[in-house]
Design an enzyme around this catalytic site. Structure first.
Site, short mmCIF file in Angstrom:
data_model
loop_
_atom_site.label_atom_id
_atom_site.label_comp_id
_atom_site.label_asym_id
_atom_site.label_seq_id
_atom_site.Cartn_x
_atom_site.Cartn_y
_atom_site.Cartn_z
CG ASP A 145 -38.06 35.75 14.09
OD1 ASP A 145 -39.10 36.40 13.86
OD2 ASP A 145 -37.48 35.08 13.23
CG MET A 187 -41.95 38.41 9.20
SD MET A 187 -40.36 39.16 8.79
CE MET A 187 -40.49 39.21 7.01
NE ARG A 189 -40.88 30.12 7.30
CZ ARG A 189 -40.01 31.05 6.87
NH1 ARG A 189 -38.81 31.13 7.40
NH2 ARG A 189 -40.36 31.90 5.94
CD GLN A 279 -43.70 41.65 10.68
OE1 GLN A 279 -43.82 41.07 11.74
NE2 GLN A 279 -44.00 41.07 9.53
CG LEU A 639 -40.91 66.95 21.15
CD1 LEU A 639 -40.36 65.55 20.93
CD2 LEU A 639 -40.49 67.83 19.98
NE ARG A 712 -39.90 66.72 41.69
CZ ARG A 712 -40.03 66.36 40.42
NH1 ARG A 712 -39.09 66.68 39.54
NH2 ARG A 712 -41.09 65.71 40.00
#
Length: 758
Positions: A145, A187, A189, A279, A639, A712
């Site tokens: 959370d 989720m 609460r 989650q 990738l 660079r």
């Protein structure tokens, strides 16, 4: 959590301590016995990529009683343990602090009852050189959370966002196909962090979070917004809500109620998806793995340095650096947030959540739907420069919409500076960037071409389209290109316009910022590739993989990926090495392979050394490891540039785009004279960067001295401080002088309110 378990275990062993793993949380502490086991280096070898926690977790009612804590104290002292690292939420950490405060009394009670003679030498505390008279506590916050005050991020929150965004991306494809509305319940609460960031990262049409209940009449406004979205060409609607969503009266708003409302009022085919415990599961993200490693190492050092007078602390993250926070200050501030919610002081609640939370909320409201605006008479051009990077499109979307909010005319440019020279511009409207946040690569097209050879044609285009400001979203070439435009101002008055660079490159090599858009996605892609490579050797004989990463001369990608996958070494250009170093590494790996280690992983940045190529290192390891292990080589390649942007890059790109347009709008107003914009000062051509928590606009001319143009990249790079972490967790002897310990920070209303908002 497993990455934290691994880091604490290995760092503890590294400094010479005995480390015990306690299974099933406080319940295992109370029950003792086989729940408290001595850990070894190899005990945590293959857990960094696993979700959940291998040592288990359980709610324990008995630990809330003194009798339970008495049993826990007895079990710890039997093992000679007086240093405890607790990974959990505010309840677990509060319990740990109570345990610490009662420690001396618990031991005295054990002695009185005859359970313990704690003066005996076998109970001496070898870790801190004292006796058992005090218990040292350090906390790590594990919570999806992200609701713990004092730390920028909690362990697990970023991984939860990854799961959520994967599902939202999948749902959006089916919703678009069938022209459906989806109500997604996440989720949260008591905290709407997951819902808020997910809504910002997905461009959701409506959002419910407990910290900001909708005002009366929200049903009419929500339906009007959903209908407006459809009439302007959208084939889907996404409504995101935290499970704790409430109205202004504190009454719950359910996902079913929202669904029935949309069906009744609008007649749309509407579905509810409750994500639930998905989650909490799955493989941890690269950010969470690196975060856990940083915090775990710092936790052990904090315990080493603790004295009887040191208050219990929690290790948090502040501006990408580990910090030590007084545990109870954090807990009290976290409780204060809940109190303000209970008292319906919602404006104060959002501020107490921190500047980042408040900024996310304000930007979501700004970008969610188009509002009436006035014509500013200014025209902006937006272009991507350099190699593609995931999150570029999110930055373009937010920049376009923010510019429209300010009343500016917006042109997008195809193919970078080359497209600008060739006049490949088209006007952008609000709805044209819908759905761009989740798209990888660059939808505008991008090239590495610098403006130098096409300066006159670029000036012609700027004049033709009456461009008042430039926003360049790109990598090192983006910075270098704007620098060239700035230096050409003395020859072309048309270039005396505000210019801003938003760093976007997987290499993270742009000067003036700690982070670039796209780097987080690239680290996750490289990490996932390495996870699969390691897994491919399961059940085979001992094997070492040599893996090449991208990044040019910058070793950020190799270093962060190395930490995230638990690599044995990562060779980079910034840290010179020779044949003796390679030989030492091979011997070191061979020694580990002779014992319990089955697989090894060595990363090499593509340009780390002119002569020691990937093939050379592969052959060296193959030859020197003969009879002990064999070797394989893998080049990850492009990738690392592909895939959907990570939640961080979507969110970061969105906020950077908004902030850049705000700055450009300010500069346009300041430098508007006699019917035209004329901006020729150094502070009107800047790189927008994030350094720790501070958002800064640094003139491109000032960054020249800090830049290595040949290779660079910046001359000084903050992430080099992560290198000792990689070495220590791979069991290489390194000096503690190289490690920068965390500072002590206090948690107050003021410290939360001055959060930069990123």
């Amino acid at each position: 959590m497993n990455a934290a378990v691994r880091a604490v275990t290995r760092m503890g062993i590294y400094v010479g301590a005995k480390v015990y793993l306690i299974n099933e949380g406080y319940q295992g502490l109370v029950d003792g016995g086989e729940n408290i086991k001595l850990a070894h280096w190899h005990s945590v070898t293959n857990i960094i990529q696993l979700g959940g926690t291998v040592i288990g977790s359980a709610r324990c009612k008995s630990f809330t009683t003194r009798e339970g804590r008495l049993a826990a104290a007895f079990n710890l002292v039997k093992k000679g343990i007086t240093n405890l690292c607790v990974c959990g939420g505010d309840g677990s950490l509060t319990g740990a602090n109570i345990f610490r405060s009662e420690w001396k009394g618990l031991l005295e009670e054990l002695v009185q009852k005859g359970n313990l003679l704690y003066t005996q030498p076998q109970y001496s505390d070898h870790f801190c050189g004292g006796t058992h008279t005090h218990l040292n506590i350090v906390g790590l916050v594990g919570s999806i959370d992200n609701d713990f005050c004092g730390t920028d991020m909690t362990i697990g929150a970023d991984s939860a966002l990854h799961r959520i965004m994967e599902i939202i991306d999948a749902i959006m494809t089916t919703a678009q196909s069938h022209q459906r509305t989806f109500v997604l319940e996440l989720m949260g609460r008591h905290c709407g962090y997951l819902a808020l960031v997910s809504a910002l990262a997905s461009g959701a049409d409506w959002l419910f979070i407990p910290e900001a209940p909708p005002k009366q009449g929200w049903e009419d406004r929500m339906c009007a917004r959903l209908e407006s979205s459809r009439t302007t060409g959208s084939r889907l609607n996404i409504v995101i809500m935290a499970e704790g969503a409430i109205d202004m009266n504190g009454e719950s708003i359910s996902s079913t109620y929202v669904k029935d409302l949309v069906v009744k009022r609008l007649g749309y085919d509407t579905r509810v998806t409750v994500l639930g415990h998905v989650q909490r599961g799955g493989t941890p993200s690269a950010f969470d793995r690196i975060l856990s490693c940083k915090l775990g190492v710092e936790a052990v050092i904090a315990l080493m340095e603790a004295t009887p007078d040191t208050p219990a602390c929690v290790i948090g993250l502040s501006g990408n650096h580990a910090v030590r926070l007084p545990l109870m200050e954090c807990v009290e501030m976290t409780k204060l947030v809940q109190t303000t919610m209970d008292e319906k002081k919602f404006d104060e609640t959002i501020k107490l959540r921190g500047g980042s939370f408040e900024n996310n909320w304000n930007i979501y409201k700004l970008l969610a739907f188009q509002k009436p605006n006035k014509n500013s008479n200014f025209t902006l051009a937006i272009l991507n420069v350099g190699a593609p990077a995931a999150g570029m499109n999110a930055a373009v979307r937010s920049a376009v919409r923010q510019a429209i909010v300010h009343g500016h005319k917006v042109y997008a440019v195809h193919d970078g500076f080359l497209g600008l020279a060739n006049g490949a511009l088209f006007e952008m409207k609000w709805g044209m960037v819908a759905g761009w946040t989740g798209q990888g690569s660059s939808l505008l097209g991008t090239k590495r071409t610098l403006p130098g050879k096409n300066m006159e044609k670029i000036v012609e285009t700027i004049t033709k389209y009456n461009i008042s400001a430039l926003l360049v979203i790109g990598g090192f070439e983006g910075y270098n290109g704007v620098l060239q435009l700035f230096e050409a101002r003395s020859h072309y008055d048309e270039l005396c316009i505000p210019m801003c660079v938003i760093p976007a490159t997987i290499s993270n090599n742009v000067p003036g910022t700690d982070f670039s858009i796209g780097a987080d996605t690239a680290v996750n892609s490289a990490m996932e590739g390495c996870d699969k490579i390691k897994q491919s050797a399961s059940g085979t004989k001992r094997r070492v993989f040599v893996v090449e990463t991208m990044g040019g001369y910058c070793g950020y990608l190799a270093t962060c990926t190395g930490i995230a996958v638990g690599a044995d070494a990562a060779y980079i250009y910034e840290e010179p090495f020779n044949i003796h170093d390679l030989k030492t590494n091979v011997e070191h790996l061979a020694e580990k392979m002779k014992k319990d280690i089955q697989r090894g992983l060595v990363l090499r940045n593509e340009n780390c050394h002119e002569n020691y190529t990937t093939d050379f290192i592969h052959r060296l390891y193959s030859a020197e490891g003969k009879g002990i292990f064999d070797s394989r080589v893998n080049v990850l390649g492009h990738l690392q540039q592909g895939g959907a942007p990570s939640p961080f890059d979507r969110n970061f790109g969105t906020k950077m785009g908004v902030r850049a347009i705000q700055w450009l709008s300010e500069k346009l107003t300041e430098n508007y004279r006699q019917g035209r914009v004329f901006a020729n000062s150094a502070d009107t051509a800047c790189v927008l960067g994030l350094k720790r928590k501070v958002v800064s606009f640094t003139p491109v001319s000032e960054l020249k001295d800090a830049t290595d143009f040949e290779h660079r990249m910046p001359k000084v790079q903050w992430w080099m401080n992560l290198r000792p972490l990689l070495k220590m967790l791979a069991k290489y002897q390194t000096s503690f002088c190289e490690y920068v310990p965390g500072e002590i920070e206090h948690v107050t209303r003021r410290s939360i309110s001055i959060d930069s908002g990123f």
